[in-house]
Design a protein around this motif. Sequence first.
Motif, short mmCIF file in Angstrom:
data_model
loop_
_atom_site.label_atom_id
_atom_site.label_comp_id
_atom_site.label_asym_id
_atom_site.label_seq_id
_atom_site.Cartn_x
_atom_site.Cartn_y
_atom_site.Cartn_z
N MET A 5 0.83 -1.20 0.00
CA MET A 5 0.00 0.00 0.00
C MET A 5 0.87 1.26 0.00
N THR A 6 0.48 2.27 -0.75
CA THR A 6 1.29 3.49 -0.77
C THR A 6 1.01 4.32 0.48
N ASP A 7 2.02 5.10 0.86
CA ASP A 7 1.87 5.96 2.04
C ASP A 7 0.93 7.11 1.71
N VAL A 8 0.06 7.44 2.66
CA VAL A 8 -0.90 8.53 2.41
C VAL A 8 -0.26 9.91 2.55
N ILE A 9 0.91 9.96 3.19
CA ILE A 9 1.69 11.21 3.17
C ILE A 9 3.15 10.86 2.91
N LEU A 10 3.88 11.81 2.36
CA LEU A 10 5.33 11.65 2.18
C LEU A 10 5.99 12.69 3.09
N VAL A 11 6.99 12.24 3.84
CA VAL A 11 7.65 13.14 4.78
C VAL A 11 9.13 13.23 4.40
N GLU A 12 9.60 14.46 4.23
CA GLU A 12 10.98 14.64 3.80
C GLU A 12 11.59 15.78 4.60
N ALA A 63 -1.73 10.31 10.27
CA ALA A 63 -0.36 10.40 9.75
C ALA A 63 0.18 11.83 9.85
N VAL A 64 -0.64 12.80 9.48
CA VAL A 64 -0.17 14.20 9.52
C VAL A 64 0.08 14.63 10.96
N ALA A 65 -0.88 14.34 11.84
CA ALA A 65 -0.73 14.76 13.24
C ALA A 65 0.49 14.08 13.87
N SER A 66 0.67 12.79 13.60
CA SER A 66 1.81 12.07 14.21
C SER A 66 3.14 12.60 13.70
N ALA A 67 3.21 12.88 12.39
CA ALA A 67 4.48 13.39 11.84
C ALA A 67 4.82 14.74 12.46
N LEU A 68 3.82 15.60 12.58
CA LEU A 68 4.08 16.92 13.17
C LEU A 68 4.53 16.78 14.62
N ILE A 123 3.33 22.00 4.68
CA ILE A 123 2.36 20.99 4.25
C ILE A 123 1.89 21.36 2.85
N THR A 124 1.94 20.39 1.95
CA THR A 124 1.52 20.66 0.58
C THR A 124 0.81 19.44 0.00
#
Length: 256
Positions: free
Chosen positions: A1-8, A34-39, A53-54
């Motif tokens: 499954m592809t990731d729903v966000i990409l983090v770089e 995913a967004v909340a956890s990455a932040l 965020i884009t």
Amino acid sequence: MTDVILVEQVERVVKITLNRPDALNALNLEVMEAVASALEQYDRDPNVGCFVITGSEKAFAAGADIKEMQDKTATDMLNADWFAGWDRLSRIRTPILAAVNGYALGGGCELAMMCDVIYAGDRAKFGQPEIKLGVIPGMGGSQRLTKAVGKYKAMDMILTGRMMDATEAERCNLAARVFDAASLVDEVMNIAKEIAGFGKLSVMAGKEAVNRALEGGLTEGVLFERRSFHGLFSSHDQKEGMSAFSEKRDAKFKGE
Ligand code: HXC
């Protein structure tokens, strides 16, 4: 499954790219988590000074995921406290910049407004079209849009569900600046690098002080700002920043 966000991570900036191209980056619960956890993961990292965020050139995000919600009952929504997870973003102390290309509709517009600054590509489209689905904004849009653009424009957007373009968004203070769509992300990354190059204590204090202006009264807000300003005089970065100015050299900030 592809990731729903990409983090770089690029230097001191963490870029989060929404990555559900087949659904125009519709925001389902997996994206929210995913967004909340990455932040949260990077917020306290002294080596990270700004987030971006884009989405894609076609869509920042075309809303909350309608297909995920359509069969829910009010009881389901209340029990799950649907969308409450997005409140985690308001506790992030590092600045978050939204780089909005294409559609920012419904929850997409609301996610952009949860960020600290919105930069728009020249073909961006903002809107709160929930009225057309028989609902209203559910991720803070009625509150944040009204604070950003005032009652009458917010009413116009929320009651008609129409979209506004980037020029109108900049004119009514929803977007801070507009860039050519193709160079938007690079431009915003450069702004983020500039912010991340300043002392993190003062950057966090500045973000907190501006947010106070939205939450409370003027007297309390001015006092909050002043006490925060006073406190920064115990930091290395204040001594360094002011010495560097007097000595006509670039400051070397340490975030302490
Ligand atoms: C789920 C979505 C979606 C969404 C688009 N898609 N938006 N899926 N939730 N919010 C899916 C489409 O179903 C389609 O999937 C694929 O993405 C491409 O979309 P198209 O409609 O074919 O693209 P296009 O014709 O270019 O139109 C773009 C668009 C349109 C104008 C942005 O997609 C649109 O109107 N989307 C809905 C916008 C909206 O109402 N947002 C608010 C949601 S409610 P398939 O599988 O068919 O290819 C909200 C607030 C919730 O955000 C708060 C209340 C509880």
